[in-house]
Design a protein around this motif. Structure first.
Motif, short mmCIF file in Angstrom:
data_model
loop_
_atom_site.label_atom_id
_atom_site.label_comp_id
_atom_site.label_asym_id
_atom_site.label_seq_id
_atom_site.Cartn_x
_atom_site.Cartn_y
_atom_site.Cartn_z
N LYS A 69 -1.94 -1.48 8.96
CA LYS A 69 -1.75 -3.26 9.16
C LYS A 69 -2.75 -3.92 9.06
CE LYS A 69 1.07 -2.06 13.53
NZ LYS A 69 0.25 -2.11 15.05
N LYS A 70 -3.99 -3.31 8.71
CA LYS A 70 -5.22 -4.46 8.35
C LYS A 70 -5.06 -4.15 6.54
CE LYS A 70 -8.73 -2.37 11.27
NZ LYS A 70 -10.07 -1.47 11.42
N LEU A 71 -4.51 -3.24 6.15
CA LEU A 71 -4.48 -3.73 4.74
C LEU A 71 -2.87 -5.12 4.57
CD1 LEU A 71 -4.25 0.22 3.27
CD2 LEU A 71 -6.03 -1.20 3.25
N CYS A 129 -3.17 3.20 -2.28
CA CYS A 129 -3.17 2.43 -3.95
C CYS A 129 -2.71 1.76 -3.63
CB CYS A 129 -2.16 3.82 -4.71
SG CYS A 129 -3.07 5.30 -5.13
N LYS A 130 -3.00 0.85 -4.73
CA LYS A 130 -2.16 -0.88 -4.42
C LYS A 130 -1.64 -0.59 -5.38
CE LYS A 130 -1.63 -4.76 -1.84
NZ LYS A 130 -2.57 -5.97 -0.13
N ASN A 131 -0.87 -0.99 -6.75
CA ASN A 131 -0.47 -1.27 -7.90
C ASN A 131 -1.26 0.03 -9.02
OD1 ASN A 131 1.01 -3.28 -7.65
ND2 ASN A 131 -1.01 -4.01 -7.69
N PRO A 139 0.61 -1.24 0.01
CA PRO A 139 0.32 0.29 0.42
C PRO A 139 0.95 1.77 -0.21
CG PRO A 139 -0.95 -1.54 1.71
CD PRO A 139 0.62 -2.16 1.01
N ALA A 140 0.35 2.27 -0.60
CA ALA A 140 0.69 3.46 -1.11
C ALA A 140 0.41 4.60 -0.73
CB ALA A 140 1.96 3.58 -2.61
N PHE A 141 0.65 5.45 -0.04
CA PHE A 141 0.01 6.77 1.07
C PHE A 141 0.42 7.73 -0.03
CE2 PHE A 141 0.24 3.63 3.90
CZ PHE A 141 -1.03 3.72 4.70
N ILE A 142 -1.07 8.12 -0.47
CA ILE A 142 -0.61 9.22 -1.21
C ILE A 142 -1.29 10.91 -0.87
CG2 ILE A 142 -1.26 10.58 -4.50
CD1 ILE A 142 -1.07 7.84 -4.93
N LEU A 143 -0.79 12.20 -0.40
CA LEU A 143 -1.73 12.71 -0.04
C LEU A 143 -2.02 13.61 -1.00
CD1 LEU A 143 -2.42 14.78 2.10
CD2 LEU A 143 0.29 15.38 2.91
N PHE A 144 -3.17 14.01 -1.09
CA PHE A 144 -3.98 15.23 -1.51
C PHE A 144 -3.60 16.34 -0.72
CE2 PHE A 144 -4.77 11.48 -4.38
CZ PHE A 144 -3.77 12.05 -5.12
N GLN A 145 -3.04 17.56 -1.31
CA GLN A 145 -2.60 18.55 -1.01
C GLN A 145 -3.01 20.10 -1.79
OE1 GLN A 145 1.48 19.94 0.38
NE2 GLN A 145 0.41 18.69 1.98
N GLN A 146 -3.99 20.72 -1.36
CA GLN A 146 -4.06 22.35 -1.50
C GLN A 146 -2.74 23.68 -1.33
OE1 GLN A 146 -7.74 22.49 -4.19
NE2 GLN A 146 -7.29 24.44 -5.28
N GLY A 147 -2.13 23.99 -1.84
CA GLY A 147 -1.79 25.18 -1.76
C GLY A 147 -0.19 25.08 -0.05
N ASP A 179 -3.83 1.46 -8.15
CA ASP A 179 -5.21 1.22 -8.19
C ASP A 179 -5.78 1.96 -6.12
OD1 ASP A 179 -5.46 0.29 -10.25
OD2 ASP A 179 -5.84 -0.97 -10.48
N GLU A 180 -7.01 2.09 -6.41
CA GLU A 180 -7.36 2.93 -4.77
C GLU A 180 -7.41 2.01 -4.71
OE1 GLU A 180 -10.57 6.15 -3.38
OE2 GLU A 180 -10.11 6.67 -5.09
N ILE A 181 -8.04 1.62 -3.40
CA ILE A 181 -8.52 0.38 -2.40
C ILE A 181 -9.08 1.69 -0.78
CG2 ILE A 181 -6.53 -1.31 -2.55
CD1 ILE A 181 -5.11 -1.03 -0.75
N ASN A 182 -8.18 2.61 -0.81
CA ASN A 182 -9.08 3.50 0.78
C ASN A 182 -9.00 4.61 0.58
OD1 ASN A 182 -9.93 3.73 2.76
ND2 ASN A 182 -8.94 2.23 4.22
#
Length: 147
Positions: A142-144, A119-121, A60-68, A123-126
């Motif tokens: 841990k759950k993922l 994301c995993k590969n 699982p990869a964590f991608i933070l979307f932010q603005q400004g 694709d959004e998973i959560n």
């Protein structure tokens, strides 16, 4: 002859002056501490440069979307950066500036920031919205990994 002793008496004006001095000092200390926190706690995450999400690992990869540069975005980035630095396992964490990558925000239907897409590969998973404490992020991770 008796020696006259003068007695100093506190009047209400003395208490008012003391009260205002106390408030002034408290505000001054708070401003100084906030500046220190902003300079110390704000850590930079690597920014995603390619909108096609290359190199996203199978984990699982964590991608933070932010603005400004809002305080909420900076706080969430700081939490993620702290987690990535202190975690024993390598965690893929990156950020996306929505003002630069509008098409990526549309692809993931980002309506507000901070938003974290897991994301995993590619694709959004959560999805996580808002500021999330570090303990909750670890629980989600841990759950993922168990799945």
């Amino acid at each position: 002859m008796k020696k006259q002793t003068s007695v100093f008496r506190l009047t209400p004006i003395h208490f008012c002056l003391l009260y205002f001095i106390l408030i002034f000092c408290t505000c001054l200390i708070e401003k100084i501490e906030n500046r220190k926190k902003e300079n110390i706690s704000f850590s930079y995450l690597p920014e995603l440069s390619d909108p096609d999400l290359p190199g996203i690992p199978e984990a699982p990869a964590f991608i933070l979307f932010q603005q400004g540069d809002s305080p909420a975005d900076r706080r969430m980035e700081s939490i993620l950066a702290q987690w990535a630095q202190n975690e024993k396992d390598s965690i893929y964490v990156t950020k996306v500036n929505l003002s630069k990558h509008i098409e990526l925000g549309k692809k993931f239907r980002i309506s507000g920031t901070p938003s974290i897409i897991i994301c995993k590969n590619g694709d959004e998973i959560n999805r996580i919205l808002g500021i999330v404490p570090l303990a909750n992020l670890k629980t989600i991770y841990k759950k993922l990994n168990k799945e």
